[in-house]
Design a protein around this motif. Structure first.
Motif, PDB file in Angstrom:
ATOM      1  N   SER A 115       0.869  -1.171   0.000  1.00 21.39           N
ATOM      2  CA  SER A 115       0.000   0.000   0.000  1.00 21.39           C
ATOM      3  C   SER A 115       0.907   1.222   0.000  1.00 21.39           C
ATOM      4  O   SER A 115       2.130   1.103   0.150  1.00 21.39           O
ATOM      5  CB  SER A 115      -0.899  -0.002   1.234  1.00 21.39           C
ATOM      6  OG  SER A 115      -0.105   0.124   2.419  1.00 21.39           O
TER       7      SER A 115
ATOM      8  N   ALA B 127       1.122   3.390   2.317  1.00 18.86           N
ATOM      9  CA  ALA B 127       1.693   3.513   3.666  1.00 18.86           C
ATOM     10  C   ALA B 127       2.807   2.502   3.887  1.00 18.86           C
ATOM     11  O   ALA B 127       3.914   2.855   4.311  1.00 18.86           O
ATOM     12  CB  ALA B 127       0.602   3.338   4.708  1.00 18.86           C
ATOM     13  N   SER B 128       2.541   1.214   3.605  1.00 17.47           N
ATOM     14  CA  SER B 128       3.552   0.183   3.869  1.00 17.47           C
ATOM     15  C   SER B 128       4.753   0.346   2.963  1.00 17.47           C
ATOM     16  O   SER B 128       5.900   0.168   3.384  1.00 17.47           O
ATOM     17  CB  SER B 128       2.934  -1.209   3.705  1.00 17.47           C
ATOM     18  OG  SER B 128       2.536  -1.430   2.357  1.00 17.47           O
TER      19      SER B 128
ATOM     20  N   SER C  58       5.841   3.171   1.649  1.00 18.55           N
ATOM     21  CA  SER C  58       6.594   4.359   2.060  1.00 18.55           C
ATOM     22  C   SER C  58       7.431   4.072   3.300  1.00 18.55           C
ATOM     23  O   SER C  58       8.607   4.466   3.376  1.00 18.55           O
ATOM     24  CB  SER C  58       5.626   5.513   2.331  1.00 18.55           C
ATOM     25  OG  SER C  58       4.914   5.864   1.170  1.00 18.55           O
ATOM     26  N   LEU C  59       6.838   3.398   4.269  1.00 19.03           N
ATOM     27  CA  LEU C  59       7.575   3.082   5.490  1.00 19.03           C
ATOM     28  C   LEU C  59       8.788   2.202   5.192  1.00 19.03           C
ATOM     29  O   LEU C  59       9.894   2.440   5.685  1.00 19.03           O
ATOM     30  CB  LEU C  59       6.657   2.385   6.495  1.00 19.03           C
ATOM     31  CG  LEU C  59       5.662   3.272   7.239  1.00 19.03           C
ATOM     32  CD1 LEU C  59       4.686   2.419   8.042  1.00 19.03           C
ATOM     33  CD2 LEU C  59       6.390   4.241   8.166  1.00 19.03           C
TER      34      LEU C  59
ATOM     35  N   TRP D  91       5.424  -4.543  10.331  1.00 21.02           N
ATOM     36  CA  TRP D  91       4.945  -3.414   9.542  1.00 21.02           C
ATOM     37  C   TRP D  91       5.395  -3.471   8.087  1.00 21.02           C
ATOM     38  O   TRP D  91       5.061  -2.593   7.302  1.00 21.02           O
ATOM     39  CB  TRP D  91       5.437  -2.099  10.166  1.00 21.02           C
ATOM     40  CG  TRP D  91       4.805  -1.807  11.490  1.00 21.02           C
ATOM     41  CD1 TRP D  91       3.712  -2.418  12.036  1.00 21.02           C
ATOM     42  CD2 TRP D  91       5.235  -0.826  12.437  1.00 21.02           C
ATOM     43  NE1 TRP D  91       3.422  -1.887  13.259  1.00 21.02           N
ATOM     44  CE2 TRP D  91       4.338  -0.909  13.546  1.00 21.02           C
ATOM     45  CE3 TRP D  91       6.275   0.103  12.471  1.00 21.02           C
ATOM     46  CZ2 TRP D  91       4.479  -0.083  14.655  1.00 21.02           C
ATOM     47  CZ3 TRP D  91       6.404   0.920  13.579  1.00 21.02           C
ATOM     48  CH2 TRP D  91       5.515   0.821  14.660  1.00 21.02           C
TER      49      TRP D  91
ATOM     50  N   GLN E  24       0.397  14.254  -5.067  1.00 23.33           N
ATOM     51  CA  GLN E  24       0.903  13.061  -4.393  1.00 23.33           C
ATOM     52  C   GLN E  24       2.023  12.420  -5.203  1.00 23.33           C
ATOM     53  O   GLN E  24       3.050  12.002  -4.656  1.00 23.33           O
ATOM     54  CB  GLN E  24      -0.230  12.052  -4.196  1.00 23.33           C
ATOM     55  CG  GLN E  24       0.190  10.786  -3.451  1.00 23.33           C
ATOM     56  CD  GLN E  24      -0.773   9.639  -3.702  1.00 23.33           C
ATOM     57  OE1 GLN E  24      -0.897   9.155  -4.819  1.00 23.33           O
ATOM     58  NE2 GLN E  24      -1.476   9.238  -2.651  1.00 23.33           N
TER      59      GLN E  24
END
Length: 322
Positions: A158, A160-161, A163-164, A176, A292
């Protein structure tokens, strides 16, 4: 330009006379001389379930093709060797796909640094045959240390995942990471043979069997917008969009010797391809707006610059130690 070496010497059935309980193996090699003989030997042990092995060599500079020819001279495995220029992982599979003349058999995509556990191909064929709406089947992989390869069972990235993980890499707590190797809490289903299987979001292109109803050989197997890395995740996302499941057949794991072609630290070209794949995957699957996209693409570029510097230092340090 490609050169096809019909190393099979006329043995075995033609592609047009395949049975429904066999598969065709395609592998793409690049400087794989250290692993290719063990790879081919493990396929020969599964020979009753394999119609043909198509090996596309992407311009190796080592003895990969010599080792393949020597193996074929000494063994009965039905192999077609195609010498090609380096068009990347997805491009190599496209060369291999065009060598097929039938769409009836499942295609087993397999890295040349994998050594199959006995019975793996038969288990995968059962999964493709028996599980409704299956698109991709795999089995667990372990490294030489016996630890399971996280990429065998992972989530689709995703924003979020991804990017982290992009920022923190392996410093990120395992739970995570999109490629954490998480297992489903749902009780596994079972094949008629009694072998369990689990559904996952994604798996690795190092070992995946494709259902003919999902990829029938009439078009590219992997998305040709990817040169190396990311094409397996894209394929799993494509399967999901097509209403197909990705399953792990819970058999004894095969061995995956990672990093043979790309090395570690990755070569500059491989490192560039890794970050290009991140950008391509984002654009195809996660992009929401121009603002974005500007932020994400800038972050990927900065990560590439920073990690290139770190990799360069590590590479020079390794050369000094020698």
């Amino acid at each position: 330009m490609t050169h096809r070496d019909r190393a099979d010497k006329g043995r075995g059935p033609t592609i047009s006379s395949i049975r429904s309980d066999t598969c065709v193996v395609i592998t793409v090699t690049y400087n794989s001389a250290s692993t290719i003989a063990a790879f081919l030997a493990s396929l020969e042990a599964e020979g009753d379930d394999i119609l043909r092995v198509v090996v596309v060599d992407n311009g190796s500079s080592d003895d990969t093709t010599t080792v393949i020819r020597q193996f074929v001279r000494d063994h009965a495995l039905d192999v077609v060797l195609i010498e090609s220029t380096n068009t990347g992982f997805a491009g190599g599979y496209e060369v291999g796909r065009k060598a097929l003349t039938s769409s009836e058999a499942p295609i087993l995509c397999l890295n040349p640094d994998v050594v199959l556990r006995s019975g793996t191909v038969r288990g995968l064929l059962e999964a493709i045959r028996e599980i409704p709406n299956v698109g991709i089947a795999t089995t667990p992989l372990v490294g030489l240390d016996g630890v399971e390869d996280n990429a065998s069972r992972r989530s689709l990235p995703s924003l979020a995942s991804g990017s982290l993980y992009g920022v923190f890499g392996r410093l990120l707590p395992r739970r995570w990471r999109y490629n954490a190797g998480t297992r489903s809490s749902v009780t596994p289903s079972r094949l008629p043979s009694g072998t369990a299987y689990s559904r996952v979001e994604a798996t690795t292109g190092a070992l995946m069997m494709l259902s003919p109803s999902f990829r029938d050989g009439s078009g590219p197997i992997f998305d040709l917008d990817y040169w190396m890395y990311g094409e397996d995740l894209q394929l799993c996302r494509d399967a999901q969009r097509d209403g197909r499941s990705v399953v792990v057949v819970e058999m004894e794991p095969s061995v995956h010797v990672k990093g043979v072609s790309s090395g570690w630290p990755r070569s500059p070209a491989s490192h560039r391809a890794f970050h290009d794949a991140m950008a391509t995957y984002y654009e195809k699957n996660l992009r929401k707006s121009a603002a974005q996209a500007l932020l994400v693409m800038s972050a990927i570029h900065l990560r590439f610059l920073a990690t290139s510097l770190i990799a360069g230092i590590a590479r020079r340090s390794s050369q000094v130690q020698r």
